[in-house]
Motif scaffolding. Sequence first.
Motif, PDB file in Angstrom:
ATOM      1  N   ALA A  80       8.527   9.123  -3.626  1.00  0.00           N
ATOM      2  CA  ALA A  80       8.606   9.360  -5.070  1.00  0.00           C
ATOM      3  C   ALA A  80       9.904   8.834  -5.665  1.00  0.00           C
ATOM      4  CB  ALA A  80       8.445  10.856  -5.357  1.00  0.00           C
ATOM      5  N   ILE A  81      11.039   9.074  -5.008  1.00  0.00           N
ATOM      6  CA  ILE A  81      12.327   8.753  -5.637  1.00  0.00           C
ATOM      7  C   ILE A  81      13.168   7.787  -4.813  1.00  0.00           C
ATOM      8  CG2 ILE A  81      12.381  10.975  -6.822  1.00  0.00           C
ATOM      9  CD1 ILE A  81      14.375  11.938  -4.725  1.00  0.00           C
ATOM     10  N   GLY A  82      12.640   7.294  -3.684  1.00  0.00           N
ATOM     11  CA  GLY A  82      13.439   6.401  -2.842  1.00  0.00           C
ATOM     12  C   GLY A  82      13.837   5.122  -3.557  1.00  0.00           C
ATOM     13  N   LYS A  83      12.853   4.390  -4.099  1.00  0.00           N
ATOM     14  CA  LYS A  83      13.151   3.115  -4.770  1.00  0.00           C
ATOM     15  C   LYS A  83      14.000   3.305  -6.029  1.00  0.00           C
ATOM     16  CE  LYS A  83      11.070  -1.218  -6.281  1.00  0.00           C
ATOM     17  NZ  LYS A  83      11.900  -1.294  -7.495  1.00  0.00           N
ATOM     18  N   PRO A  84      13.697   4.283  -6.911  1.00  0.00           N
ATOM     19  CA  PRO A  84      14.584   4.492  -8.067  1.00  0.00           C
ATOM     20  C   PRO A  84      16.027   4.772  -7.664  1.00  0.00           C
ATOM     21  CG  PRO A  84      12.500   5.627  -8.431  1.00  0.00           C
ATOM     22  CD  PRO A  84      12.481   5.117  -7.027  1.00  0.00           C
ATOM     23  N   PRO A 134       4.742   3.334 -10.931  1.00  0.00           N
ATOM     24  CA  PRO A 134       5.437   4.539 -11.406  1.00  0.00           C
ATOM     25  C   PRO A 134       4.552   5.777 -11.406  1.00  0.00           C
ATOM     26  CG  PRO A 134       5.947   2.661 -12.816  1.00  0.00           C
ATOM     27  CD  PRO A 134       4.842   2.233 -11.918  1.00  0.00           C
ATOM     28  N   TYR A 135       3.268   5.608 -11.727  1.00  0.00           N
ATOM     29  CA  TYR A 135       2.359   6.756 -11.723  1.00  0.00           C
ATOM     30  C   TYR A 135       2.094   7.244 -10.299  1.00  0.00           C
ATOM     31  CZ  TYR A 135       1.579   5.455 -16.584  1.00  0.00           C
ATOM     32  OH  TYR A 135       1.754   5.158 -17.920  1.00  0.00           O
ATOM     33  N   LEU A 136       2.048   6.302  -9.350  1.00  0.00           N
ATOM     34  CA  LEU A 136       1.894   6.704  -7.960  1.00  0.00           C
ATOM     35  C   LEU A 136       3.108   7.498  -7.486  1.00  0.00           C
ATOM     36  CD1 LEU A 136       0.334   3.476  -6.387  1.00  0.00           C
ATOM     37  CD2 LEU A 136      -0.836   5.582  -7.062  1.00  0.00           C
ATOM     38  N   ARG A 137       4.287   7.116  -7.971  1.00  0.00           N
ATOM     39  CA  ARG A 137       5.488   7.879  -7.624  1.00  0.00           C
ATOM     40  C   ARG A 137       5.418   9.289  -8.198  1.00  0.00           C
ATOM     41  NH1 ARG A 137       8.514   3.144  -9.253  1.00  0.00           N
ATOM     42  NH2 ARG A 137       8.946   1.842  -7.424  1.00  0.00           N
ATOM     43  N   ILE A 185      12.039   3.659 -19.199  1.00  0.00           N
ATOM     44  CA  ILE A 185      11.006   4.530 -18.635  1.00  0.00           C
ATOM     45  C   ILE A 185       9.874   4.643 -19.656  1.00  0.00           C
ATOM     46  CG2 ILE A 185      10.479   6.830 -17.738  1.00  0.00           C
ATOM     47  CD1 ILE A 185      13.384   7.116 -16.980  1.00  0.00           C
ATOM     48  N   ARG A 186       8.680   4.301 -19.231  1.00  0.00           N
ATOM     49  CA  ARG A 186       7.546   4.321 -20.147  1.00  0.00           C
ATOM     50  C   ARG A 186       7.178   5.747 -20.543  1.00  0.00           C
ATOM     51  NH1 ARG A 186       5.611   0.309 -16.505  1.00  0.00           N
ATOM     52  NH2 ARG A 186       4.189   1.810 -15.555  1.00  0.00           N
TER      53      ARG A 186
END
Length: 257
Positions: free
Chosen positions: A49-53, A6-9, A100-101
């Motif tokens: 950044a947002i493809g997988k979500p 998530p931080y890499l995104r 979401i953390r």
Amino acid sequence: MKFVVPYLRVVAGMFAAITLWLAIVEIVNGNFADAILFVAFAAGLGYLAIGKPLRDHRRRIKAEQDAIAARAEVGHRAFLAGDVRAAMAPPPEPPKPPRIRRGVVIAAAVAGLIVLMGIIGDISDGLDSPTKDDASTTPRAAAPTTTTPYTTSAATTARTVAPETTPATRISTTQVAAVASTAVMPNVVCMDLQAAQDTIQAAGVFYSTSVDATGQGRAQVWDRNWVVVDQTPSVGASIGEGDPVLSVLKEDEFSGC
């Protein structure tokens, strides 16, 4: 690894926003080929950044719709079989979205702040083209402007139009009013661009233009960050709307003022 993803995104999204802003800057500077390249990079980073979500979100919606459709089919069959209680059973609960953390939210907020500060800095610097930084790191020294005192008397400033006896050469009232309303160019060299524009407007001309004295074509987005190093026409000349042209440099560049 799942903890870091998530931080890499967030990092990919930050660089996508920065690259998209650079594309906008290139468009402002007229470099459309470079702008297209930056847009392509921004699209790739944005997908990371947002493809997988987005894919996960679509899967959750599809699973919820499939569960509701299956429950409706079961209820329909139960109703046909005479089991009214089974037919009226509530639909299944939708799948819960992942949490979401808090750390990811904070990282996203910090990344957004960094991007915003970079945009503000670019605007204050005049939206320089990032691909043209090597064109001229040292601005050309502006030619010194020599101004001579301009003195006028009431007799020389006032234009008198003598009436002519020939109708073909007679000056109309509108022309006389236009001559009378002509302003005089003030001395605005070494003023910041905003103050120079205000001074010209106070002299009676609302519209003036400004150009980058280095020849790089940089946009003067924030007028107070630029200094006038030359002016056209010279001090005391008659001017109308659009006649004043001011050559400017950034306030941190050598201008001789």
